[in-house]
Write a protein that holds these residues in place. Structure first.
Motif, PDB file in Angstrom:
ATOM      1  N   GLN A 109      54.950 -49.386 -40.787  1.00 15.61           N
ATOM      2  CA  GLN A 109      53.606 -49.241 -39.842  1.00 15.61           C
ATOM      3  C   GLN A 109      52.738 -48.090 -39.868  1.00 15.61           C
ATOM      4  OE1 GLN A 109      52.881 -51.776 -37.461  1.00 15.61           O
ATOM      5  NE2 GLN A 109      54.348 -52.688 -38.781  1.00 15.61           N
ATOM      6  N   VAL A 110      51.623 -48.363 -40.293  1.00 18.16           N
ATOM      7  CA  VAL A 110      50.668 -47.333 -40.491  1.00 18.16           C
ATOM      8  C   VAL A 110      49.691 -46.918 -39.590  1.00 18.16           C
ATOM      9  CG1 VAL A 110      50.639 -47.422 -43.064  1.00 18.16           C
ATOM     10  CG2 VAL A 110      49.094 -48.772 -41.607  1.00 18.16           C
ATOM     11  N   GLY A 111      48.768 -46.071 -39.703  1.00 18.61           N
ATOM     12  CA  GLY A 111      47.798 -45.638 -38.299  1.00 18.61           C
ATOM     13  C   GLY A 111      46.765 -46.527 -38.271  1.00 18.61           C
ATOM     14  N   THR A 112      46.783 -47.787 -38.306  1.00 22.81           N
ATOM     15  CA  THR A 112      45.724 -48.877 -37.927  1.00 22.81           C
ATOM     16  C   THR A 112      45.533 -49.433 -36.735  1.00 22.81           C
ATOM     17  OG1 THR A 112      46.980 -50.528 -38.860  1.00 22.81           O
ATOM     18  CG2 THR A 112      45.399 -49.397 -40.361  1.00 22.81           C
ATOM     19  N   ASP A 113      44.383 -49.532 -36.017  1.00 22.19           N
ATOM     20  CA  ASP A 113      44.375 -50.327 -34.860  1.00 22.19           C
ATOM     21  C   ASP A 113      44.449 -51.658 -34.869  1.00 22.19           C
ATOM     22  OD1 ASP A 113      41.825 -51.273 -35.736  1.00 22.19           O
ATOM     23  OD2 ASP A 113      40.675 -49.807 -34.675  1.00 22.19           O
ATOM     24  N   THR A 124      47.340 -37.761 -35.941  1.00 22.49           N
ATOM     25  CA  THR A 124      46.526 -39.142 -35.320  1.00 22.49           C
ATOM     26  C   THR A 124      47.079 -40.285 -36.017  1.00 22.49           C
ATOM     27  OG1 THR A 124      44.567 -37.770 -35.136  1.00 22.49           O
ATOM     28  CG2 THR A 124      44.329 -40.072 -34.763  1.00 22.49           C
ATOM     29  N   GLN A 125      46.966 -40.478 -37.299  1.00 19.31           N
ATOM     30  CA  GLN A 125      47.708 -41.625 -37.820  1.00 19.31           C
ATOM     31  C   GLN A 125      49.247 -41.799 -37.482  1.00 19.31           C
ATOM     32  OE1 GLN A 125      47.201 -42.141 -41.935  1.00 19.31           O
ATOM     33  NE2 GLN A 125      45.148 -41.410 -41.935  1.00 19.31           N
ATOM     34  N   ALA A 126      50.033 -40.766 -37.318  1.00 16.90           N
ATOM     35  CA  ALA A 126      51.203 -41.126 -37.015  1.00 16.90           C
ATOM     36  C   ALA A 126      51.350 -41.557 -35.606  1.00 16.90           C
ATOM     37  CB  ALA A 126      52.143 -39.537 -37.112  1.00 16.90           C
ATOM     38  N   ARG A 127      50.595 -40.924 -34.573  1.00 11.13           N
ATOM     39  CA  ARG A 127      50.677 -41.433 -33.114  1.00 11.13           C
ATOM     40  C   ARG A 127      50.415 -42.898 -33.234  1.00 11.13           C
ATOM     41  NH1 ARG A 127      51.998 -37.583 -29.810  1.00 11.13           N
ATOM     42  NH2 ARG A 127      51.347 -35.539 -30.353  1.00 11.13           N
ATOM     43  N   GLN A 128      49.273 -43.329 -34.018  1.00 14.10           N
ATOM     44  CA  GLN A 128      48.955 -44.679 -33.826  1.00 14.10           C
ATOM     45  C   GLN A 128      50.115 -45.548 -34.557  1.00 14.10           C
ATOM     46  OE1 GLN A 128      46.180 -46.305 -32.398  1.00 14.10           O
ATOM     47  NE2 GLN A 128      47.267 -47.984 -33.123  1.00 14.10           N
ATOM     48  N   ALA A 129      50.642 -45.176 -35.651  1.00 17.76           N
ATOM     49  CA  ALA A 129      51.855 -45.792 -36.316  1.00 17.76           C
ATOM     50  C   ALA A 129      53.061 -46.072 -35.517  1.00 17.76           C
ATOM     51  CB  ALA A 129      52.317 -45.208 -37.733  1.00 17.76           C
ATOM     52  N   PHE A 130      53.261 -44.978 -34.493  1.00 16.76           N
ATOM     53  CA  PHE A 130      54.287 -44.963 -33.476  1.00 16.76           C
ATOM     54  C   PHE A 130      53.806 -45.901 -32.412  1.00 16.76           C
ATOM     55  CE2 PHE A 130      56.398 -41.259 -35.340  1.00 16.76           C
ATOM     56  CZ  PHE A 130      57.421 -41.747 -35.408  1.00 16.76           C
TER      57      PHE A 130
END
Length: 134
Positions: A34-38, A50-56
């Protein structure tokens, strides 16, 4: 072997990329990187935090789809572009997500790049699940 695909509507459609977000097989949930995409497949932010928060968040969406949460995660594999530069920022997010013991097993791997130039972090997790609950 029986396999159950996990395809939450809240995640972007991965069909063009030829993978399934997650599969349950033999009592284990396997989550694809999983990567930091919406939900529209657009990257959020250009920094690792920011990308890590979205990936999580994306991982959390998958966990929720099978009635699990981050306390149930037993293994995390993190891929970080330029790990020496980005590990501290990533680690701060990781520690927020996994704030209580026992912590999951964790392997952090430094890579030169991921699937494109944009992602800085990619996460895989494994979680035991009772297939009868799906």
């Amino acid at each position: 072997m029986d396999r159950t695909e996990i395809l939450p509507d809240e995640l972007s459609d991965p069909t063009d990329h030829h993978f399934t977000p997650a599969i349950v097989a033999n009592g284990t949930l396997y989550v694809s990187g999983q990567v930091g995409t919406d939900e529209n497949g657009r990257y959020v932010g250009d920094d690792v935090e920011t990308q890590a928060r979205q990936a999580f968040d994306n991982v959390g969406t998958i966990l929720e789809a099978v009635g699990k949460d981050f306390d149930d995660v037993v293994k995390v594999t993190s891929y970080l572009v330029d790990i020496r530069t980005h590990y501290d920022a990533f680690s701060g997010v990781y520690r927020d997500v996994f704030a209580t013991e026992p912590y999951p097993c964790h392997t952090a791997i430094g890579v030169a790049s991921l699937a494109s130039d944009t992602p800085l972090v990619e996460l895989e997790v494994e979680v035991p699940v009772a297939e009868s609950r799906l």
